[in-house]
Design a protein around this motif. Structure first.
Motif, PDB file in Angstrom:
ATOM      1  N   PRO A  29       0.998  -1.308   0.218  1.00  0.00           N
ATOM      2  CA  PRO A  29      -0.232   0.088   0.154  1.00  0.00           C
ATOM      3  C   PRO A  29       1.062   1.411   0.032  1.00  0.00           C
ATOM      4  N   TYR A  30       2.018   1.452   0.440  1.00  0.00           N
ATOM      5  CA  TYR A  30       2.991   2.580   0.534  1.00  0.00           C
ATOM      6  C   TYR A  30       4.126   2.609  -0.793  1.00  0.00           C
ATOM      7  N   PHE A  31       4.054   1.634  -1.531  1.00  0.00           N
ATOM      8  CA  PHE A  31       4.997   1.272  -2.034  1.00  0.00           C
ATOM      9  C   PHE A  31       4.968   0.635  -3.622  1.00  0.00           C
ATOM     10  N   PRO A  32       3.647   1.583  -4.049  1.00  0.00           N
ATOM     11  CA  PRO A  32       3.788   1.406  -5.374  1.00  0.00           C
ATOM     12  C   PRO A  32       4.444   0.679  -6.365  1.00  0.00           C
ATOM     13  N   PRO A  33       4.768   0.237  -7.387  1.00  0.00           N
ATOM     14  CA  PRO A  33       5.211  -0.052  -8.453  1.00  0.00           C
ATOM     15  C   PRO A  33       6.322   0.825  -8.938  1.00  0.00           C
ATOM     16  N   GLU A  34       4.824   2.235  -9.360  1.00  0.00           N
ATOM     17  CA  GLU A  34       5.033   3.461  -9.411  1.00  0.00           C
ATOM     18  C   GLU A  34       6.413   4.015  -9.331  1.00  0.00           C
ATOM     19  N   GLU A  35       6.431   3.873  -7.798  1.00  0.00           N
ATOM     20  CA  GLU A  35       7.976   5.747  -7.243  1.00  0.00           C
ATOM     21  C   GLU A  35       8.657   4.162  -6.663  1.00  0.00           C
ATOM     22  N   PRO A  36       9.990   3.053  -7.809  1.00  0.00           N
ATOM     23  CA  PRO A  36      10.769   2.439  -7.205  1.00  0.00           C
ATOM     24  C   PRO A  36      11.859   3.082  -6.354  1.00  0.00           C
ATOM     25  N   GLN A  37      11.695   4.341  -6.922  1.00  0.00           N
ATOM     26  CA  GLN A  37      13.517   5.361  -5.938  1.00  0.00           C
ATOM     27  C   GLN A  37      13.055   5.553  -4.297  1.00  0.00           C
ATOM     28  N   LYS A  38      11.810   5.459  -4.422  1.00  0.00           N
ATOM     29  CA  LYS A  38      11.037   5.855  -3.211  1.00  0.00           C
ATOM     30  C   LYS A  38      11.616   4.202  -1.778  1.00  0.00           C
ATOM     31  N   PHE A  39      11.344   3.270  -2.756  1.00  0.00           N
ATOM     32  CA  PHE A  39      11.371   2.458  -1.847  1.00  0.00           C
ATOM     33  C   PHE A  39      13.088   2.370  -1.560  1.00  0.00           C
ATOM     34  N   ALA A  40      14.050   2.486  -2.716  1.00  0.00           N
ATOM     35  CA  ALA A  40      15.566   1.909  -3.128  1.00  0.00           C
ATOM     36  C   ALA A  40      16.031   2.989  -2.262  1.00  0.00           C
ATOM     37  N   ASN A  41      15.559   4.036  -1.784  1.00  0.00           N
ATOM     38  CA  ASN A  41      16.194   5.507  -0.595  1.00  0.00           C
ATOM     39  C   ASN A  41      15.738   4.741   0.615  1.00  0.00           C
ATOM     40  N   VAL A  42      14.226   4.407   0.699  1.00  0.00           N
ATOM     41  CA  VAL A  42      13.999   4.091   2.475  1.00  0.00           C
ATOM     42  C   VAL A  42      15.511   3.262   2.482  1.00  0.00           C
ATOM     43  N   HIS A  43      15.689   1.984   2.195  1.00  0.00           N
ATOM     44  CA  HIS A  43      16.195   0.730   2.059  1.00  0.00           C
ATOM     45  C   HIS A  43      17.894   0.473   2.293  1.00  0.00           C
ATOM     46  N   LYS A  44      18.624   1.455   1.409  1.00  0.00           N
ATOM     47  CA  LYS A  44      19.296   2.216   1.733  1.00  0.00           C
ATOM     48  C   LYS A  44      20.014   2.791   2.837  1.00  0.00           C
ATOM     49  N   ILE A  45      19.040   3.200   3.500  1.00  0.00           N
ATOM     50  CA  ILE A  45      19.054   4.177   4.594  1.00  0.00           C
ATOM     51  C   ILE A  45      18.706   3.814   5.917  1.00  0.00           C
ATOM     52  N   PHE A  46      17.117   2.756   5.998  1.00  0.00           N
ATOM     53  CA  PHE A  46      16.684   1.818   6.869  1.00  0.00           C
ATOM     54  C   PHE A  46      16.723   0.458   7.190  1.00  0.00           C
ATOM     55  N   GLY A  47      16.692   0.157   5.894  1.00  0.00           N
ATOM     56  CA  GLY A  47      17.248  -0.941   5.547  1.00  0.00           C
ATOM     57  C   GLY A  47      15.500  -2.017   5.749  1.00  0.00           C
ATOM     58  N   ALA A  48      15.243  -2.703   4.773  1.00  0.00           N
ATOM     59  CA  ALA A  48      13.916  -3.608   4.816  1.00  0.00           C
ATOM     60  C   ALA A  48      13.181  -4.150   5.822  1.00  0.00           C
ATOM     61  N   SER A  49      14.145  -4.739   6.702  1.00  0.00           N
ATOM     62  CA  SER A  49      14.260  -5.621   7.800  1.00  0.00           C
ATOM     63  C   SER A  49      13.524  -4.486   9.170  1.00  0.00           C
ATOM     64  N   ASN A  50      14.141  -3.294   9.238  1.00  0.00           N
ATOM     65  CA  ASN A  50      14.178  -2.208  10.140  1.00  0.00           C
ATOM     66  C   ASN A  50      12.713  -1.819   9.892  1.00  0.00           C
ATOM     67  N   VAL A  51      12.278  -1.475   8.572  1.00  0.00           N
ATOM     68  CA  VAL A  51      11.208  -0.958   8.308  1.00  0.00           C
ATOM     69  C   VAL A  51       9.646  -2.096   8.480  1.00  0.00           C
ATOM     70  N   THR A  52      10.276  -3.348   8.198  1.00  0.00           N
ATOM     71  CA  THR A  52       9.104  -3.465   8.681  1.00  0.00           C
ATOM     72  C   THR A  52       8.656  -3.847   9.975  1.00  0.00           C
ATOM     73  N   LYS A  53       9.764  -4.420  10.906  1.00  0.00           N
ATOM     74  CA  LYS A  53       9.187  -3.938  11.771  1.00  0.00           C
ATOM     75  C   LYS A  53       8.710  -3.005  12.401  1.00  0.00           C
ATOM     76  N   LEU A  54       9.365  -1.992  11.801  1.00  0.00           N
ATOM     77  CA  LEU A  54       8.698  -0.525  12.145  1.00  0.00           C
ATOM     78  C   LEU A  54       6.648  -0.394  11.646  1.00  0.00           C
ATOM     79  N   LEU A  55       6.823  -0.518  10.715  1.00  0.00           N
ATOM     80  CA  LEU A  55       5.546  -0.722  10.450  1.00  0.00           C
ATOM     81  C   LEU A  55       4.668  -2.107  10.965  1.00  0.00           C
ATOM     82  N   ASN A  56       4.783  -3.040  11.699  1.00  0.00           N
ATOM     83  CA  ASN A  56       4.388  -3.956  11.968  1.00  0.00           C
ATOM     84  C   ASN A  56       4.254  -3.311  13.865  1.00  0.00           C
ATOM     85  N   GLU A  57       5.012  -2.402  14.127  1.00  0.00           N
ATOM     86  CA  GLU A  57       4.266  -1.953  15.707  1.00  0.00           C
ATOM     87  C   GLU A  57       3.703  -0.839  15.153  1.00  0.00           C
ATOM     88  N   LEU A  58       3.172  -0.755  14.160  1.00  0.00           N
ATOM     89  CA  LEU A  58       2.276   1.351  14.447  1.00  0.00           C
ATOM     90  C   LEU A  58       0.581  -0.084  14.125  1.00  0.00           C
TER      91      LEU A  58
END
Length: 181
Positions: A29-58
């Motif tokens: 819902p938050y990283f549509p296929p049309e915006e690949p750079q959005k996730f690439a930046n988030v992954h580079k800075i925070f990491g996918a597992s950290n973002v997953t943990k954060l989203l699951n806690e909210l």
């Protein structure tokens, strides 16, 4: 928002991570296929597992704001690795302070111009009662309780009328021309 897997196109996160986008994908819902750079930046800075943990806690209604904040900070960190969005905030605060000084200087010029137009005899007879009335009012700290209808510049000059660009009564703010930073 519908999951992007219903369109047979993985979300930007799953595509970047090269995995199958499942129907319950937390990223879809938050990283549509049309915006690949959005996730690439988030992954580079925070990491996918950290973002997953954060989203699951909210809570679900908080996740979109969290992702937007992460994406903004990640983009700022990519542009400025040392300061990130704090650098942008500091720049904007300095700009506000500079503009506030310019505004105070322009107000002082307007006051000087307006006062030079008033004949001296008329100025002393009409200004003295206003000054005396203003002195009788109790003042609260930082000029907040001075009625809200007075311009308070950095020079300390108090005028008994509002400038149209410093109208404190519309939003209930106080302090007139002073910045609140």
């Amino acid at each position: 928002m519908a999951s992007s897997s219903s369109y047979n196109s993985p979300c930007a996160a799953c595509k970047f991570l090269r995995r199958k986008c499942m129907p319950g994908c937390i990223f879809a819902p938050y990283f549509p296929p049309e915006e690949p750079q959005k996730f690439a930046n988030v992954h580079k800075i925070f990491g996918a597992s950290n973002v997953t943990k954060l989203l699951n806690e909210l809570l679900p209604h908080q996740r979109e704001d969290a992702v937007n904040s992460l994406a903004y900070e990640a983009e700022a960190r990519v542009r400025d690795p040392v300061y990130g969005c704090v650098g942008a905030i500091s720049f904007l605060q300095r700009q506000v302070q500079r503009l506030q000084k310019e505004l105070d200087a322009a107000n002082a010029d307007l006051i000087r111009f307006a006062c030079s137009e008033i004949p001296t005899a008329m100025a002393t007879s009409s200004v003295q009662p206003m000054v005396a009335a203003h002195r009788q009012r109790p003042r609260m700290g930082n000029d907040e309780g001075a009625g809200g209808n007075f311009y308070h510049g950095t020079s300390g000059m108090v005028l008994p009328y509002n400038f149209p660009w410093n109208d404190d009564n519309e939003e209930g703010g106080g302090g007139g021309g002073r910045g609140s930073m």
